[in-house]
Design an enzyme around this catalytic site. Structure first.
Site, PDB file in Angstrom:
ATOM      1  CB  SER A 137      -6.884  26.901  26.261  1.00  0.00           C
ATOM      2  OG  SER A 137      -6.613  25.788  25.303  1.00  0.00           O
ATOM      3  CD  GLU A 197      -8.259  20.138  16.536  1.00  0.00           C
ATOM      4  OE1 GLU A 197      -8.851  21.103  16.769  1.00  0.00           O
ATOM      5  OE2 GLU A 197      -7.613  19.282  17.158  1.00  0.00           O
ATOM      6  N   GLY A 211     -13.319  29.328  22.271  1.00  0.00           N
ATOM      7  CA  GLY A 211     -12.860  29.564  23.550  1.00  0.00           C
ATOM      8  C   GLY A 211     -12.934  28.392  24.402  1.00  0.00           C
TER       9      GLY A 211
END
Lengths: 392, 325
Positions: free
Chosen positions: A135, A256, A133
């Protein structure tokens, strides 16, 4: 378990890769999707969790993760290879599968050790699904402006036993399927930017959480709006320090931008392989195929160098914005190649295979948007790598 | 094996020596002499990967002209490089053996470095890519014409040979392939060096040039062009590292193709950022632009390589990964 290497540490990656692929070959039928393409998002999520369960049972999922969270140790590259093998064989969607790489390290690095030891194995085994959670409706590229507020239920922030969360998140992938959420909240003054953010690990079945899936342009509901209305979270679910949430968010970047990208690249090679199998054999097609292949190769070469640097130094920084620009560009080039090589497939083909190409093509339009837009990456490259100074 | 520190120190030495020679002698400086003094032939024989990386990157960054490419080809096909032995390079954008032997006649056409002006012999590879042969002809048997073209300082020569066939020896197909691969990596390193330098010229201009009351480096449109140029340069350098760590004809071909694309991207963005001053002869940018245009066609242009690679992928119906973790 006997056929799985203890940790992989004593092995080079090549023998590990060979052993892994031999095992995946031997378990091909067990691992294969149970649905015919394209399948619904529910099908894809169920398939991913099933595959994770099988790989966990056999000991593969634990490789490359620390022993204190139920892993079996070894280089993180072992799990990168596993993810790439899964993506390259279309056993699970890499965008969903690689969420492990952005969520588990957060817990390992920032959660109380007992919590990490309890929950990380549940994520790896497919027993649970988590979401991120970050954006908000008014905080996209400018994440540091987020407003979803966490306040101590009573008393002083440092001693409060519970926190109360109010606000909204958006573009939260798989929120409707998730058991937990790594949530960024505002705990400092409204204008405290990155200095006033705190991360929490929230159970999604906590009263006050409402999930409203959003339909993407390809018809799927991969992400959702998530509303928090007086959601009470115990203080021991805080990840990292009070007002230290920015460090939590930033710590995800190396994973990432390394292992997740390697999985994405394996998936893109797989797509190019599929189109090469059926594309017309003429020079115009050869130019299109060659150009996409060139970009994928440059991206893969860059990503390999990045991962070796991560393995050597343990850290990555702004230079991964270059990897992000390359992966986004190569993904769109690959799907543009599909559209040009197979005219009518994306536009008109209503078969299962056509649905898959269409959905993936449309999804690829977001490659320059999610995970930090390409413009934000260029801003970072200009300021941090080219040292062009502030743009203000 | 050279370690990272030695490599960095060697690179600094080579760059320094080339810069010194150019400062003293301008475009007339004999860079081949500089390289010979630095032990280029020995390093090429002992550590070809480092030699090619360091020397050609430095040549590219300094926009210096040398004939070291001849030595790369000669040594890659297993012969001893000599200062008086020039090589017939394939014609612009091509990479097949440049010569044909028909009964007693040798016919060949291609390019050469400036060494063809002073060499005694010309090495000519003949035949096909799968069955190459190698011979030497006296340079007097070759028609050697200086190419002015876009970059007269590049020293390129157009060469035509029509002579009685010399004695030739069979060359293994792999020898020509590896010569092409090594030459491609050398030229790609040179383009990478030139591209980084173009970017540095544009970057420093953007920081110094003031318009609308501020350095143009503050304008996002300018910043994004320079960022895209850096992305291209770094991608090229990654493919060169891959071509070194996984040396084979495919990784070298792709590195050369990426070099062509990168030079185009970098030159386009940097020219735009440099604007008026970059359009003058006085500014060094134009020399790098012209040099990369000339280099792009050596041992296959990006377009030709991409087409060739694409044809093979379609013929084999496979798109294999070329590098692993």
């Amino acid at each position: 378990m006997g056929q799985v290497p203890d940790s992989g540490a004593s092995l080079g990656l090549a023998p590990y890769r060979a052993e892994l692929h031999a095992w995946l070959d031997a378990h091909r039928e067990e691992l294969a999707p149970r649905f015919s393409p394209p399948g619904t998002l529910d099908d894809h999520v169920a398939q991913m969790q099933r595959v994770k369960g099988i790989l966990f049972e056999a000991g593969w999922m634990q490789l490359g993760w620390p022993e204190r969270v139920g892993g079996r140790g070894g280089s993180p590259m072992l799990r990168t290879e596993l993810g790439a093998a899964i993506a390259g064989r279309d056993l699970a969607d890499p965008g969903l599968f690689s969420l492990i790489e952005v969520l588990a390290p957060t817990l390992i690095d920032f959660a109380p050790p007992a919590l990490a030891a309890e929950v990380v194995p549940r994520l790896l085994s497919g027993a649970e699904l988590w979401c991120q959670g970050f954006s908000e409706p008014d905080s996209g590229s400018d994440l540091a402006s987020l407003r979803c507020r966490a306040a101590p239920e009573a008393g002083d922030a440092r001693e409060a036993p519970r926190w109360v969360i109010n606000g909204q998140k958006v573009w939260t992938s798989l929120a409707q399927f998730s058991d937990r959420c790594v949530l960024l909240t505002r705990t400092g003054p409204t204008d405290s930017r990155h200095r006033g953010i705190t991360a929490f690990f929230v159970d999604m079945d906590t009263p006050g959480i409402t999930v409203a899936p959003l339909e993407m342009l390809n018809g799927e509901q991969e992400f959702a709006e998530v509303f928090f209305d007086d959601v009470v979270v115990p203080a021991d679910r805080m990840l990292g320090e009070l007002n230290g949430g920015w460090a939590v968010a930033m710590s995800i970047l190396p994973y990432e931008r390394s292992s997740c990208f390697w999985q994405r690249i394996a998936y893109l090679y797989r797509r190019l392989q599929q189109v090469v199998e059926v594309a017309p054999d003429h020079d115009r097609a050869a130019e299109i195929v060659g150009e996409a292949y060139l970009q994928l190769h440059a991206l893969r070469a860059r990503s390999r160098a990045t991962q070796h640097r991560l393995a050597e130094t343990g850290t990555l920084g702004a230079e991964t914005s270059i990897d992000k620009v390359l992966v986004a560009t190569a993904e769109q080039t690959t799907y543009d190649a599909v559209r040009r090589l197979l005219p009518g497939t994306i536009e008109l083909d209503d078969s299962g295979a056509g649905e898959v190409w269409r959905s993936d093509y449309l999804y690829s339009r977001a490659a320059t948007i999610y995970g930090g837009t390409i413009e934000v990456q260029r801003n970072i490259i200009a300021r941090r790598l080219l040292e062009l100074g502030s743009d203000a | 094996m050279i370690d990272a520190d030695e490599r960095a120190s060697m690179a600094a030495t080579v760059r320094g020596a080339i810069a010194h020679a150019l400062a003293a002698g301008g475009q007339d400086a004999d860079i081949d002499v500089v390289l010979a003094k630095l032990g280029w032939p020995e390093i090429l024989a002992d550590e070809p990967d480092d030699a090619i990386d360091i020397v050609f990157s430095a040549l590219g960054a300094a926009n210096a002209t040398a004939t070291a490419l001849d030595d790369v080809v000669v040594s890659a096909i297993g012969q001893q490089p000599r200062a008086d032995l020039a090589v017939l390079l394939p014609p612009f954008t091509a990479w097949g053996p440049p010569g044909r032997i028909d009964a007693d006649d040798l016919r060949a056409q291609g390019l050469a470095t400036g060494r063809a002006a002073t060499a005694r012999e010309l090495l000519v590879v003949c035949g096909t890519e799968s069955e190459p042969r190698c011979g030497r002809v006296p340079i007097a048997d070759a028609e050697v014409q200086a190419v002015r073209g876009v970059d007269p300082d590049a020293g390129l020569r157009a060469v035509r040979v029509q002579a009685r066939a010399p004695d030739t020896s069979v060359l293994e197909a792999a020898a020509w392939q590896s010569a092409v691969a090594l030459a491609r990596r050398a030229v790609a390193h040179q383009i990478a060096g030139a591209s980084r330098e173009m970017l540095e010229l544009a970057r420093s201009h953007a920081l110094e040039r003031v318009q609308f009351g501020r350095p143009i480096a503050r304008f996002q449109a300018v910043r994004h062009r320079l960022a895209d140029a850096l992305v291209a340069v770094e991608a090229l350098e990654a493919t060169l590292t891959a071509a070194r760590e996984d040396p084979n004809p495919d990784t070298a071909a792709l590195a050369k193709a990426v070099a062509g694309r990168t030079a185009h991207t970098v030159a386009r963005h940097c020219q735009q950022v440099l604007a008026g001053i970059g359009f003058t002869s006085e500014h060094p940018f134009q020399r790098f632009l012209k040099r990369t245009l000339a280099l792009e066609g050596l041992f296959g242009s990006a377009d030709e390589i991409v087409l060739d690679v694409g044809r093979r992928l379609l013929a084999e119906r496979r798109a294999p990964t070329l590098v692993e973790l």
